[in-house]
Design a protein around this motif. Structure first.
Motif, PDB file in Angstrom:
ATOM      1  N   THR A  15      24.951  -2.684  33.072  1.00 59.46           N
ATOM      2  CA  THR A  15      25.017  -1.221  32.971  1.00 59.46           C
ATOM      3  C   THR A  15      24.741  -0.583  34.327  1.00 59.46           C
ATOM      4  OG1 THR A  15      22.722  -1.283  32.187  1.00 59.46           O
ATOM      5  CG2 THR A  15      24.446  -1.017  30.516  1.00 59.46           C
ATOM      6  N   GLY A  16      23.896  -1.222  35.140  1.00 57.04           N
ATOM      7  CA  GLY A  16      23.606  -0.674  36.464  1.00 57.04           C
ATOM      8  C   GLY A  16      24.822  -0.668  37.361  1.00 57.04           C
ATOM      9  N   ALA A  17      25.606  -1.765  37.339  1.00 55.55           N
ATOM     10  CA  ALA A  17      26.818  -1.823  38.152  1.00 55.55           C
ATOM     11  C   ALA A  17      27.824  -0.778  37.682  1.00 55.55           C
ATOM     12  CB  ALA A  17      27.424  -3.220  38.076  1.00 55.55           C
ATOM     13  N   CYS A  18      27.961  -0.638  36.364  1.00 56.71           N
ATOM     14  CA  CYS A  18      28.909   0.347  35.823  1.00 56.71           C
ATOM     15  C   CYS A  18      28.484   1.772  36.182  1.00 56.71           C
ATOM     16  CB  CYS A  18      29.018   0.196  34.310  1.00 56.71           C
ATOM     17  SG  CYS A  18      29.719  -1.383  33.787  1.00 56.71           S
ATOM     18  N   ALA A  19      27.179   2.048  36.129  1.00 54.07           N
ATOM     19  CA  ALA A  19      26.689   3.383  36.476  1.00 54.07           C
ATOM     20  C   ALA A  19      26.941   3.688  37.949  1.00 54.07           C
ATOM     21  CB  ALA A  19      25.195   3.488  36.159  1.00 54.07           C
ATOM     22  N   ALA A  20      26.718   2.685  38.814  1.00 52.53           N
ATOM     23  CA  ALA A  20      26.964   2.899  40.243  1.00 52.53           C
ATOM     24  C   ALA A  20      28.443   3.153  40.517  1.00 52.53           C
ATOM     25  CB  ALA A  20      26.471   1.686  41.035  1.00 52.53           C
ATOM     26  N   ALA A  21      29.312   2.429  39.808  1.00 52.30           N
ATOM     27  CA  ALA A  21      30.752   2.626  40.003  1.00 52.30           C
ATOM     28  C   ALA A  21      31.181   4.007  39.533  1.00 52.30           C
ATOM     29  CB  ALA A  21      31.518   1.542  39.245  1.00 52.30           C
ATOM     30  N   ALA A  22      30.691   4.430  38.372  1.00 49.78           N
ATOM     31  CA  ALA A  22      31.039   5.768  37.864  1.00 49.78           C
ATOM     32  C   ALA A  22      30.523   6.852  38.796  1.00 49.78           C
ATOM     33  CB  ALA A  22      30.476   5.950  36.458  1.00 49.78           C
ATOM     34  N   ALA A  23      29.304   6.677  39.313  1.00 48.80           N
ATOM     35  CA  ALA A  23      28.735   7.670  40.225  1.00 48.80           C
ATOM     36  C   ALA A  23      29.542   7.750  41.520  1.00 48.80           C
ATOM     37  CB  ALA A  23      27.276   7.332  40.518  1.00 48.80           C
ATOM     38  N   ARG A  24      29.947   6.606  42.040  1.00 45.50           N
ATOM     39  CA  ARG A  24      30.755   6.620  43.268  1.00 45.50           C
ATOM     40  C   ARG A  24      32.103   7.296  43.010  1.00 45.50           C
ATOM     41  NH1 ARG A  24      31.103   4.623  48.213  1.00 45.50           N
ATOM     42  NH2 ARG A  24      33.144   4.048  49.073  1.00 45.50           N
ATOM     43  N   GLY A  25      32.717   6.983  41.869  1.00 47.86           N
ATOM     44  CA  GLY A  25      33.987   7.613  41.542  1.00 47.86           C
ATOM     45  C   GLY A  25      33.871   9.120  41.445  1.00 47.86           C
ATOM     46  N   ALA A  26      32.818   9.602  40.792  1.00 42.63           N
ATOM     47  CA  ALA A  26      32.621  11.046  40.652  1.00 42.63           C
ATOM     48  C   ALA A  26      32.377  11.692  42.016  1.00 42.63           C
ATOM     49  CB  ALA A  26      31.458  11.327  39.709  1.00 42.63           C
ATOM     50  N   GLN A  33      38.353  16.527  45.759  1.00 40.59           N
ATOM     51  CA  GLN A  33      38.910  17.482  44.795  1.00 40.59           C
ATOM     52  C   GLN A  33      40.215  16.969  44.184  1.00 40.59           C
ATOM     53  OE1 GLN A  33      37.620  20.874  43.604  1.00 40.59           O
ATOM     54  NE2 GLN A  33      35.998  19.379  44.074  1.00 40.59           N
ATOM     55  N   GLN A  34      40.206  15.686  43.864  1.00 38.81           N
ATOM     56  CA  GLN A  34      41.345  15.106  43.164  1.00 38.81           C
ATOM     57  C   GLN A  34      40.887  13.861  42.415  1.00 38.81           C
ATOM     58  OE1 GLN A  34      44.030  14.316  46.438  1.00 38.81           O
ATOM     59  NE2 GLN A  34      43.330  12.203  46.646  1.00 38.81           N
ATOM     60  N   ARG A  35      41.697  13.444  41.441  1.00 40.58           N
ATOM     61  CA  ARG A  35      41.348  12.285  40.625  1.00 40.58           C
ATOM     62  C   ARG A  35      41.343  11.003  41.452  1.00 40.58           C
ATOM     63  NH1 ARG A  35      42.474  12.228  34.890  1.00 40.58           N
ATOM     64  NH2 ARG A  35      43.355  10.141  35.189  1.00 40.58           N
ATOM     65  N   VAL A  36      40.453  10.109  41.070  1.00 44.77           N
ATOM     66  CA  VAL A  36      40.417   8.761  41.625  1.00 44.77           C
ATOM     67  C   VAL A  36      40.543   7.800  40.450  1.00 44.77           C
ATOM     68  CG1 VAL A  36      38.993   7.057  42.836  1.00 44.77           C
ATOM     69  CG2 VAL A  36      39.008   9.447  43.595  1.00 44.77           C
ATOM     70  N   GLU A  37      41.377   6.785  40.593  1.00 47.09           N
ATOM     71  CA  GLU A  37      41.655   5.886  39.466  1.00 47.09           C
ATOM     72  C   GLU A  37      40.751   4.660  39.417  1.00 47.09           C
ATOM     73  OE1 GLU A  37      43.679   6.806  37.123  1.00 47.09           O
ATOM     74  OE2 GLU A  37      44.214   8.608  38.259  1.00 47.09           O
ATOM     75  N   GLN A  38      40.249   4.217  40.556  1.00 45.73           N
ATOM     76  CA  GLN A  38      39.377   3.052  40.579  1.00 45.73           C
ATOM     77  C   GLN A  38      38.514   3.077  41.836  1.00 45.73           C
ATOM     78  OE1 GLN A  38      42.307  -0.127  40.475  1.00 45.73           O
ATOM     79  NE2 GLN A  38      42.060  -0.477  42.680  1.00 45.73           N
ATOM     80  N   VAL A  39      37.405   2.333  41.777  1.00 44.46           N
ATOM     81  CA  VAL A  39      36.511   2.257  42.935  1.00 44.46           C
ATOM     82  C   VAL A  39      36.058   0.813  43.133  1.00 44.46           C
ATOM     83  CG1 VAL A  39      35.632   4.614  42.744  1.00 44.46           C
ATOM     84  CG2 VAL A  39      34.459   2.767  41.530  1.00 44.46           C
ATOM     85  N   ASP A  40      35.656   0.509  44.351  1.00 43.55           N
ATOM     86  CA  ASP A  40      35.067  -0.786  44.683  1.00 43.55           C
ATOM     87  C   ASP A  40      33.576  -0.589  44.907  1.00 43.55           C
ATOM     88  OD1 ASP A  40      37.553  -1.997  44.603  1.00 43.55           O
ATOM     89  OD2 ASP A  40      37.901  -1.708  46.751  1.00 43.55           O
ATOM     90  N   ILE A  41      32.798  -1.529  44.387  1.00 43.08           N
ATOM     91  CA  ILE A  41      31.343  -1.493  44.547  1.00 43.08           C
ATOM     92  C   ILE A  41      30.876  -2.850  45.065  1.00 43.08           C
ATOM     93  CG2 ILE A  41      29.145  -1.433  43.286  1.00 43.08           C
ATOM     94  CD1 ILE A  41      30.187   1.271  43.607  1.00 43.08           C
ATOM     95  N   SER A  64      33.200  14.297  37.301  1.00 41.19           N
ATOM     96  CA  SER A  64      32.636  13.309  36.383  1.00 41.19           C
ATOM     97  C   SER A  64      33.699  12.305  35.965  1.00 41.19           C
ATOM     98  CB  SER A  64      32.049  13.991  35.143  1.00 41.19           C
ATOM     99  OG  SER A  64      33.062  14.672  34.422  1.00 41.19           O
ATOM    100  N   CYS A  65      33.248  11.143  35.532  1.00 40.00           N
ATOM    101  CA  CYS A  65      34.117  10.092  35.020  1.00 40.00           C
ATOM    102  C   CYS A  65      33.237   9.078  34.317  1.00 40.00           C
ATOM    103  CB  CYS A  65      34.924   9.437  36.142  1.00 40.00           C
ATOM    104  SG  CYS A  65      33.904   8.627  37.398  1.00 40.00           S
ATOM    105  N   ALA A 132      25.846   3.952  46.686  1.00 38.46           N
ATOM    106  CA  ALA A 132      27.251   4.251  46.405  1.00 38.46           C
ATOM    107  C   ALA A 132      27.586   5.716  46.638  1.00 38.46           C
ATOM    108  CB  ALA A 132      27.580   3.863  44.958  1.00 38.46           C
ATOM    109  N   VAL A 133      26.657   6.614  46.300  1.00 43.86           N
ATOM    110  CA  VAL A 133      26.917   8.049  46.430  1.00 43.86           C
ATOM    111  C   VAL A 133      26.646   8.532  47.850  1.00 43.86           C
ATOM    112  CG1 VAL A 133      26.192  10.342  45.633  1.00 43.86           C
ATOM    113  CG2 VAL A 133      26.531   8.476  43.980  1.00 43.86           C
ATOM    114  N   LEU A 134      25.595   8.005  48.481  1.00 46.05           N
ATOM    115  CA  LEU A 134      25.255   8.471  49.824  1.00 46.05           C
ATOM    116  C   LEU A 134      26.267   8.000  50.879  1.00 46.05           C
ATOM    117  CD1 LEU A 134      21.364   8.145  49.751  1.00 46.05           C
ATOM    118  CD2 LEU A 134      22.736  10.240  49.692  1.00 46.05           C
TER     119      LEU A 134
END
Length: 369
Positions: A15-26, A33-41, A64-65, A132-134
């Motif tokens: 769940t931690g990896a998934c949360a980091a990926a979602a946070a980076r995507g958002a 200011q546009q959609r992103v379809e996938q991210v690398d973590i 959000s995503c 991931a966010v910083l």
């Protein structure tokens, strides 16, 4: 024709990896200011993983995503959960703020990796999310800093199938993981939960803990022993790990509550009490019965029995063979947790505590069967 080699078991993500990926995507969507379809973590396990994003929403002030958790070939209660992250910018003196929302639990008992009152987002996932966010919004001259809010829409319902409430995590699931990866069939979820439950018991001031092999044994122990809730630990089949953890964490008193079949396995020296090697266990039981010079008819019944439970139906709780099994089980416990005041609580197959062995403390508590 040769048989196909079995497919290798597939690892999943925490769940931690998934949360980091979602946070980076958002964060990336908010910046662009546009959609992103996938991210690398980059995961603590030492490699980079790609996560697909879903439910993308972008506005001038928030994005959000969510990531759908894939637990691989060792699925647990969080498999398929939607791990949501919303990122916004606001004035703050902190480099980043990470909060929980619906479906994320709060910590209410000491002894966990997170302080009482905090969201149940463990330290390694917090670090992963922050990194991931910083990378997207590094601290700059302005006072605007990212705020990440995590949520799991059905997290409260899923949490009902976990031990979270007993551990003092209320309202939802925890965001967990030290490597970012779930290894299939590793049993790590069980042993990690055991470790945390013992930490909670120690923080609650428990001098004695009661290890139970199953829910029936635990309920019997709870009815027989006047201890606080944190003292009762569900160990499942992980007897050796649980006892060694008790020894490592310094618990002076240990009671093991189990039905006869599990005690036979422990008496036979099995570190893990899953229902395997049953025929060998019954053969050993027959050997002990012969050494005790028990009735030949009983020995024959043991030799032809299918299970230890079947054997127990021929005995009463005060039988010499039950005493011998308990004596050997206590000796094994003593080797796994040397120096502990160890006891056994025998539970019958109707869910009643019927005998106590070992610890003098155990005999002083409740109504002794």
């Amino acid at each position: 024709m040769s048989e196909k080699a079995p497919r290798p078991l597939r690892s999943g993500f925490t769940t931690g990896a998934c949360a980091a990926a979602a946070a980076r995507g958002a964060a990336l969507m908010l910046r662009a200011q546009q959609r992103v379809e996938q991210v690398d973590i980059r995961l603590p396990a030492g490699f980079t993983a790609t996560f697909a994003l879903h439910g993308q929403q972008v506005s001038p002030t928030t994005a959000s995503c969510f990531v759908i958790k894939d637990a691989g070939d060792d699925p647990d209660v969080t498999h398929g959960a939607e791990i949501h992250a919303e990122v916004s910018l606001s004035p703050s003196t902190e480099a980043i703020r990470i909060c929980g929302g619906p479906g994320i639990g709060r910590v209410t008992k000491p002894g966990l990796a997170v302080a009482v009152g905090e969201w149940a987002i463990n330290p390694v996932p917090r670090r992963m999310i922050a990194e991931a966010v910083l990378e997207v919004f590094p601290p700059g001259a302005d006072a605007l800093r990212p705020m990440v809010t995590l949520s799991i829409p059905d997290g409260a319902r899923r949490a009902e199938q976990t031990l979270n409430a007993r551990l003092g995590i209320l309202g939802g699931l925890s965001i967990l993981g030290t490597t970012g990866v779930v290894r299939p069939i590793s049993h790590q979820a069980w042993t990690d939960t055991l470790e945390v439950a013992l930490d909670v018991a120690r923080a609650a001031g428990c001098a004695q803990v009661v290890l139970s092999t199953g829910r029936s044994s635990e309920q019997a122990a709870q009815g027989a022993l006047p201890l606080q809730a944190e003292a009762f630990i569900m160990m499942g089949d992980f007897a050796a790990h649980a006892l060694e953890a008790c020894h490592r964490k310094g618990f002076p008193g240990i009671v093991l509550a189990a039905q006869f079949a599990k005690l036979v396995k422990i008496a036979c020296g099995h570190d893990h009490t899953h229902v395997r090697n049953s025929r060998l266990d019954l053969a050993q039981l027959a050997t002990w019965a012969r050494a005790l010079d028990l009735d030949g008819g009983l020995i024959k019944k043991i030799e032809f029995a299918n299970t230890a439970r079947e054997v127990f139906s021929e005995l009463d709780a005060s039988h010499l063979l039950v005493d011998e099994v308990a004596r050997r089980a206590l000796a094994w416990i003593g080797r796994r947790a040397p120096g502990a005041d160890a006891g056994l609580l025998l539970v019958d197959y109707s869910g009643q505590a019927v005998r106590r062995f070992g610890s003098s403390w155990l005999f002083a508590q409740g109504t002794a069967p």
